[in-house]
Scaffold this active site. Structure first.
Site, PDB file in Angstrom:
ATOM      1  CG  ASP A  77      62.033  53.349  58.247  1.00 52.12           C
ATOM      2  OD1 ASP A  77      62.171  53.943  59.330  1.00 52.12           O
ATOM      3  OD2 ASP A  77      61.409  52.286  58.140  1.00 52.12           O
ATOM      4  CG  ASP A 146      52.607  45.542  54.755  1.00 49.60           C
ATOM      5  OD1 ASP A 146      53.503  45.557  55.637  1.00 49.60           O
ATOM      6  OD2 ASP A 146      52.524  46.394  53.853  1.00 49.60           O
ATOM      7  CG  HIS A 148      56.369  47.224  56.555  1.00 49.38           C
ATOM      8  ND1 HIS A 148      55.122  47.777  56.392  1.00 49.38           N
ATOM      9  CD2 HIS A 148      56.831  47.736  57.724  1.00 49.38           C
ATOM     10  CE1 HIS A 148      54.848  48.583  57.406  1.00 49.38           C
ATOM     11  NE2 HIS A 148      55.875  48.565  58.238  1.00 49.38           N
ATOM     12  CD  GLU A 153      54.814  48.742  52.784  1.00 46.33           C
ATOM     13  OE1 GLU A 153      54.740  47.644  53.376  1.00 46.33           O
ATOM     14  OE2 GLU A 153      54.133  49.728  53.114  1.00 46.33           O
TER      15      GLU A 153
HETATM   16  C1  F6R Z   1      59.913  52.069  61.475  1.00 43.70           C
HETATM   17  C2  F6R Z   1      59.902  50.850  60.704  1.00 43.70           C
HETATM   18  C3  F6R Z   1      58.668  50.028  60.510  1.00 43.70           C
HETATM   19  C4  F6R Z   1      57.923  49.741  61.816  1.00 43.70           C
HETATM   20  C5  F6R Z   1      56.642  48.965  61.513  1.00 43.70           C
HETATM   21  C6  F6R Z   1      55.854  48.665  62.761  1.00 43.70           C
HETATM   22  O1  F6R Z   1      61.226  52.595  61.520  1.00 43.70           O
HETATM   23  O2  F6R Z   1      60.911  50.514  60.181  1.00 43.70           O
HETATM   24  O3  F6R Z   1      59.024  48.803  59.918  1.00 43.70           O
HETATM   25  O4  F6R Z   1      58.745  49.026  62.673  1.00 43.70           O
HETATM   26  O5  F6R Z   1      55.850  49.721  60.630  1.00 43.70           O
HETATM   27  O6  F6R Z   1      55.407  49.851  63.304  1.00 43.70           O
HETATM   28  P1  F6R Z   1      54.718  49.879  64.752  1.00 43.70           P
HETATM   29  O7  F6R Z   1      55.786  49.502  65.705  1.00 43.70           O
HETATM   30  O8  F6R Z   1      54.300  51.315  64.931  1.00 43.70           O
HETATM   31  O9  F6R Z   1      53.605  48.930  64.708  1.00 43.70           O
END
Ligand code: F6R
Length: 270
Positions: A77, A146, A148, A153
């Site tokens: 992303d 949440d 994702h 989301e």
């Molecule tokens: C980032 C991504 C997100 C993160 C998620 C957890 O490329 O795809 O799904 O993996 O937001 O983020 P952290 O690891 O910072 O808690």
């Protein structure tokens, strides 16, 4: 789906690195659909969780000769409205935390362009680029509080392709630590869809820390639902969930997962 509860973050990082290393070292001839001369196609997550895994892979590159020279990589992303070179872009993040420390060719690391003039066309181009590379061999995933994955989301279509999503306020607050001020966190992102992610041959979801415990439990023990996008890993034919004790602390069947992993047949790798 295999749930592996490990003793500490270092063990999680090493186990994730083991999985990636095995794919990187695999014989290219054993992987149909791959262009001649290239080896693994890696799917890379950004955010804090996989940084230790990337550090461990960089160590193996330096000390054990693990080479990424013939690999290609796709990010999950990117924020919309940030230039690629902005410090907080995922384009920059993956270079700072992985690509610059190994021999992966910078030109072979792809990410959606969140600054493209035609975002819809860019989304389609990105899905096509993944398909043209022969698909992703191993996809590293983190999980949001949440539920994702990527930036899909709650409410994301289970078959979605790469497209624009609006971040929840919870995700913007969670990610504010990467920005100078919480207001600077973009509202929109370009993310691989749940359908795109589902096409990777192996999904490796990593979660550490208590803040992820409820999301992990919903993802692996709750219903398969758009309300918890990470729950889509339940119908993937090869999904591995690597957890430390804290991230596993809300699981009802934790004892069973520990037992199954401790008694895993020696011939069966993750
Ligand atoms: C980032 C991504 C997100 C993160 C998620 C957890 O490329 O795809 O799904 O993996 O937001 O983020 P952290 O690891 O910072 O808690």
């Amino acid at each position: 789906m295999e749930i592996v509860i490990l003793d500490g973050v270092d063990a999680v990082d090493r186990t994730a690195a083991d999985i990636v290393e095995r794919v990187v070292r695999a014989d290219p001839a054993a992987n149909p659909g791959r262009s001649a001369g290239s080896t693994a196609v890696l799917g890379l997550a950004t955010g804090s969780t996989p940084v230790g895994t990337y550090r461990e892979l960089a160590r193996r590159h330096r000390e054990d000769g693990l080479s990424f020279a013939r690999c290609r990589a796709f990010l999950l992303d990117e924020y919309i409205g940030l230039s690629k070179t902005a410090e907080q872009s995922y384009f920059s993040f993956i270079r700072q935390n992985f690509v610059d420390h190994v021999d992966l060719d910078d030109a072979a690391v792809f990410s959606p362009d969140g600054d493209a003039d035609d975002i819809a066309a860019e989304a389609q181009r990105y899905d096509a680029a993944i398909a043209a590379a022969g698909g992703i061999d191993v996809q590293i995933l983190g999980i949001g509080t949440d539920g994702h994955i990527g930036f899909n989301e709650p409410g994301s279509s289970l078959r979605s392709r790469t497209r624009v999503k609006t971040l929840t306020e919870q995700t913007r607050v969670d990610n504010a630590r990467f920005f100078d001020s919480p207001e600077d966190v973009p509202h929109h992102v370009l993310t691989q869809g749940l359908g795109t992610i589902d096409e990777a041959r192996h999904l490796v979801l990593i979660a550490t820390g208590e803040s992820k415990a409820d999301a992990v439990a919903a993802a692996v023990e709750g219903p398969l639902t758009a309300f918890c996008p990470a729950s889509t890993i339940q119908w993937h034919p090869h999904a591995t969930v690597l957890l430390d004790e804290a991230a596993a602390s809300s699981l009802a069947l934790a004892e069973y997962y520990r037992y199954a992993y401790a008694n895993k047949p020696r011939w069966q790798h993750l």
